[in-house]
Enzyme design. Structure first.
Site, PDB file in Angstrom:
ATOM      1  N   LEU A  40      13.877  46.987  44.289  1.00  0.00           N
ATOM      2  CA  LEU A  40      14.023  48.221  45.076  1.00  0.00           C
ATOM      3  C   LEU A  40      15.426  48.228  45.686  1.00  0.00           C
ATOM      4  O   LEU A  40      15.721  47.459  46.604  1.00  0.00           O
ATOM      5  CB  LEU A  40      12.956  48.277  46.173  1.00  0.00           C
ATOM      6  CG  LEU A  40      11.510  48.024  45.707  1.00  0.00           C
ATOM      7  CD1 LEU A  40      10.536  48.157  46.879  1.00  0.00           C
ATOM      8  CD2 LEU A  40      11.128  48.970  44.571  1.00  0.00           C
ATOM      9  N   ALA A  69      17.423  51.329  46.273  1.00  0.00           N
ATOM     10  CA  ALA A  69      17.879  52.716  46.446  1.00  0.00           C
ATOM     11  C   ALA A  69      18.393  53.006  47.848  1.00  0.00           C
ATOM     12  O   ALA A  69      19.066  54.012  48.070  1.00  0.00           O
ATOM     13  CB  ALA A  69      16.737  53.667  46.109  1.00  0.00           C
ATOM     14  N   GLY A  70      18.094  52.113  48.802  1.00  0.00           N
ATOM     15  CA  GLY A  70      18.381  52.412  50.214  1.00  0.00           C
ATOM     16  C   GLY A  70      19.878  52.420  50.519  1.00  0.00           C
ATOM     17  O   GLY A  70      20.691  51.880  49.769  1.00  0.00           O
ATOM     18  N   ARG A  83      22.081  50.038  58.723  1.00  0.00           N
ATOM     19  CA  ARG A  83      22.452  49.055  59.743  1.00  0.00           C
ATOM     20  C   ARG A  83      23.748  48.309  59.413  1.00  0.00           C
ATOM     21  O   ARG A  83      24.331  47.663  60.265  1.00  0.00           O
ATOM     22  CB  ARG A  83      21.293  48.047  59.932  1.00  0.00           C
ATOM     23  CG  ARG A  83      20.099  48.654  60.657  1.00  0.00           C
ATOM     24  CD  ARG A  83      18.835  47.837  60.467  1.00  0.00           C
ATOM     25  NE  ARG A  83      18.193  48.101  59.180  1.00  0.00           N
ATOM     26  CZ  ARG A  83      17.044  47.547  58.775  1.00  0.00           C
ATOM     27  NH1 ARG A  83      16.421  46.693  59.557  1.00  0.00           N
ATOM     28  NH2 ARG A  83      16.516  47.857  57.603  1.00  0.00           N
ATOM     29  N   GLN A 143      15.493  57.151  42.482  1.00  0.00           N
ATOM     30  CA  GLN A 143      14.629  57.592  43.593  1.00  0.00           C
ATOM     31  C   GLN A 143      15.454  58.525  44.482  1.00  0.00           C
ATOM     32  O   GLN A 143      16.408  58.087  45.124  1.00  0.00           O
ATOM     33  CB  GLN A 143      14.154  56.384  44.416  1.00  0.00           C
ATOM     34  CG  GLN A 143      13.188  56.772  45.524  1.00  0.00           C
ATOM     35  CD  GLN A 143      13.077  55.698  46.611  1.00  0.00           C
ATOM     36  OE1 GLN A 143      13.924  54.810  46.721  1.00  0.00           O
ATOM     37  NE2 GLN A 143      12.037  55.791  47.408  1.00  0.00           N
ATOM     38  N   ASN A 166      65.291  22.837  32.135  1.00  0.00           N
ATOM     39  CA  ASN A 166      65.368  22.744  33.592  1.00  0.00           C
ATOM     40  C   ASN A 166      65.945  24.057  34.141  1.00  0.00           C
ATOM     41  O   ASN A 166      67.052  24.449  33.768  1.00  0.00           O
ATOM     42  CB  ASN A 166      66.262  21.574  33.996  1.00  0.00           C
ATOM     43  CG  ASN A 166      66.211  21.351  35.500  1.00  0.00           C
ATOM     44  OD1 ASN A 166      65.206  20.889  36.020  1.00  0.00           O
ATOM     45  ND2 ASN A 166      67.271  21.708  36.181  1.00  0.00           N
ATOM     46  N   ASN A 180      64.014  41.250  34.739  1.00  0.00           N
ATOM     47  CA  ASN A 180      63.189  41.682  33.603  1.00  0.00           C
ATOM     48  C   ASN A 180      62.877  43.178  33.625  1.00  0.00           C
ATOM     49  O   ASN A 180      62.221  43.675  32.736  1.00  0.00           O
ATOM     50  CB  ASN A 180      61.871  40.889  33.564  1.00  0.00           C
ATOM     51  CG  ASN A 180      61.040  41.096  34.824  1.00  0.00           C
ATOM     52  OD1 ASN A 180      61.581  41.350  35.897  1.00  0.00           O
ATOM     53  ND2 ASN A 180      59.743  40.992  34.693  1.00  0.00           N
ATOM     54  N   ALA A 230      76.286  27.387  36.845  1.00  0.00           N
ATOM     55  CA  ALA A 230      75.698  27.905  38.086  1.00  0.00           C
ATOM     56  C   ALA A 230      76.349  29.224  38.471  1.00  0.00           C
ATOM     57  O   ALA A 230      77.533  29.440  38.225  1.00  0.00           O
ATOM     58  CB  ALA A 230      75.878  26.888  39.197  1.00  0.00           C
ATOM     59  N   ARG A 271      81.013  34.374  35.491  1.00  0.00           N
ATOM     60  CA  ARG A 271      81.220  34.519  36.930  1.00  0.00           C
ATOM     61  C   ARG A 271      82.722  34.645  37.174  1.00  0.00           C
ATOM     62  O   ARG A 271      83.526  34.324  36.284  1.00  0.00           O
ATOM     63  CB  ARG A 271      80.667  33.295  37.675  1.00  0.00           C
ATOM     64  CG  ARG A 271      81.364  32.028  37.305  1.00  0.00           C
ATOM     65  CD  ARG A 271      80.711  30.796  37.902  1.00  0.00           C
ATOM     66  NE  ARG A 271      81.474  29.614  37.587  1.00  0.00           N
ATOM     67  CZ  ARG A 271      80.966  28.396  37.477  1.00  0.00           C
ATOM     68  NH1 ARG A 271      79.657  28.218  37.651  1.00  0.00           N
ATOM     69  NH2 ARG A 271      81.729  27.379  37.220  1.00  0.00           N
TER      70      ARG A 271
END
Ligand code: UD1
Ligand code: MG
Length: 486
Positions: free
Chosen positions: A11, A13-14, A18, A76, A380, A389, A426, A443
């Site tokens: 059951l 359906a409630g 509360r 129901q 690494n 990306n 780097a 760079r």
């Protein structure tokens, strides 16, 4: 046990007023699943004819959960009480002789307990057998009123209890086994004699008993199994029990869990022997963890698959990713979905991965973002490396070969490929492919200017001079005043 004369009726359906929620009660979650899913699953091992779920509030969402579990639904509308819900289910029960009836909000019940209920019902040749429980605090539940040691005369709802009945601490779980040919005529006699003007299934018990039918109550061995969820506090209590059961099952299977009450593990999670789970870890969804792993404090793993001897250091967040044997991640690593970290790979602090493959023994130890990237064996990745990306419209892949060394603070502008054994200097912004065993450097060239700093300092200090003159002139009046005193 053959149960081909039996149907399960849930059951559900409630609304669950509360709970004060826009979500129907049975869709709330405890122990990592919706309430209704727990109950449908508990019915599975009974091997009845079928499981019928009475739906009403948010019927479509409830159906979407129970139908894949091979339950059928019946609507129901309006919801005029548990007795009315049972009448609505009637047309779906076919040729079943017996029905196990369960509420949608008592999810802790176990199949073994239901099997024992059915056995007691059959052996007692009963019209109705109630699963009851003895609770220290029975408030909120209907009470089982017995007329003898074995026989029940009525269930009385909390709101209708006499002072004497209020002392009864045997409660109705709202889980029953009914002989249907006895239930239907009894239910026809039930009237909506309560403040909600609802038809209560519980009132059929008194009708059956008054007719001289056998009504039994079987007390649950573990009273926690019947806990109903009418309030948020009930949900928290039930969740706590599920989590405890899951942790206990894993500990029984050889998993160490430190401060277990702080650890949250979903029902489908598996963990291998001698794995150690530290406090406040969450293992969610379909996470699978191998043997001898360590999952350190504060980590949250969702749908993650870990091999053996994997270490997840403190405060990592991992979703939908595979970590092979011996991988170490964290502390503070974030793995968004679709990563594959091959054996022995290492991901360090403040590294974010998305849809990336990290090769065997490869490392990205500090402050990086690797998205849509494929990184080869033993490469690494230096601190601060970023895969660029996304161009605002599309995502592009970065592929890095085996034994590549990416210098710190490199930006890899995808799509881009770095060949096996290559070096990246780097601080480079790499926009073109780098050949195998080559050096990629992108760079500004460094210029050193001898003596520049010393000259600069001299110029600056010359500009400071007028200030020091001003300081000396401030001191003069003080000397003057001393002279004056003499
Ligand atoms: C019910 C029992 C009470 C028992 C308690 C155990 C009744 C009248 N009372 O009270 O004796 O101690 O469970 O937890 O049965 N439902 C429907 N259609 C409806 C009304 C309810 O399907 O018209 C469903 C609800 O969704 C719920 C279940 O029936 O899953 C029980 O309803 P609920 O309102 O929770 O009943 P309780 O007050 O808990
Ligand atoms: Mg309830």
């Amino acid at each position: 046990m053959s149960n081909n004369d039996l149907t399960n009726v849930i059951l559900a359906a409630g609304k669950g007023t509360r709970l004060k929620s826009s979500l129907a009660k049975v869709l709330h979650r405890a122990g990592g699943r919706t309430l209704v899913e727990h109950i449908v699953r508990a019915c599975g091992p009974l091997k009845g004819r079928e499981t019928v779920v009475v739906v009403g509030h948010q019927a479509e969402q409830v159906a979407a959960i129970v139908e894949p579990l091979e339950a059928v639904t019946v609507l129901q509308h309006p919801q005029n009480g548990t007795g009315h819900a049972m009448l609505v289910a009637k047309r779906s029960l076919g040729r079943a002789k017996l029905a196990v009836v369960l509420p949608g909000d008592a999810p802790l019940v176990r199949a073994e307990t239901l099997k024992a209920l059915i056995t007691a019902h059959r052996n007692g040749n009963a019209a109705a057998t109630i699963l009851s429980a003895v609770l220290a605090d029975p408030s909120g539940y209907g009470r089982v009123v017995r007329k003898s040691e074995t026989a029940v005369s009525a269930i009385v709802e909390e709101s209708q209890l006499t002072d004497e009945q209020r002392e009864i601490n045997e409660i109705n779980s709202a889980i029953y086994c009914f002989t249907l040919e006895k239930l239907w005529p009894a239910l026809a006699h039930v009237k909506p004699n309560n403040k909600h003007r609802e038809l209560y299934l519980t009132d059929a018990i008194a009708v059956l008993s008054a007719k001289g039918e056998t009504v039994l109550a079987q007390v649950a061995a573990d009273s926690r199994e019947v806990l109903g969820c009418n309030t948020r506090a009930d949900l928290a209590d039930v969740d706590r029990v599920f989590r405890e059961w899951k942790r206990n099952a894993l500990m029984d299977a050889g998993v160490t869990i430190q401060l277990p009450e702080t650890v949250l593990i979903d029902p489908d999670v598996t963990v291998g022997e001698d794995t150690i789970i530290e406090p406040t870890v969450q293992l969610l969804g379909k996470t699978k963890i191998g043997a001898r792993c360590t999952i350190r404090t504060g980590s949250v793993l969702t749908d993650a698959v870990l091999g053996d001897e994997v270490t997840v250091e403190a405060h990592c967040v991992v979703a939908e990713s595979r970590l092979d044997d011996g991988v170490i991640i964290g502390p503070f690593a974030r793995l968004r979905p679709n990563n594959h970290l091959k054996a022995g790979a290492r991901i360090g602090n403040f590294v974010e991965l998305k849809k990336s493959t990290i090769g065997e023994g490869a490392k990205a130890m500090h402050l990086s973002y690797l998205g849509d990237a494929k990184i080869g064996t033993k490469s690494n990745i230096g601190a601060g490396t970023i895969t660029c990306n996304y161009d605002g419209f599309h995502k592009y892949p970065t592929s890095i070969g085996n034994k590549v060394f990416i210098g710190s603070d490199t930006a890899l502008v995808a799509p881009v490929h770095v060949g096996d054994g290559a070096y990246i200097a780097a601080g480079s912004t790499i926009t073109e492919n780098v050949p195998a065993d080559g050096l990629g450097i992108a760079r500004g060239r460094q210029v050193n200017k001898p003596g520049w700093a010393a000259k600069k300092r001299r110029e600056l200090s010359a500009l400071e001079k007028p200030k020091s003159v001003a300081k000396r002139s401030k001191r003069k009046p003080r000397r003057a005043s001393k002279k004056g005193k003499r």
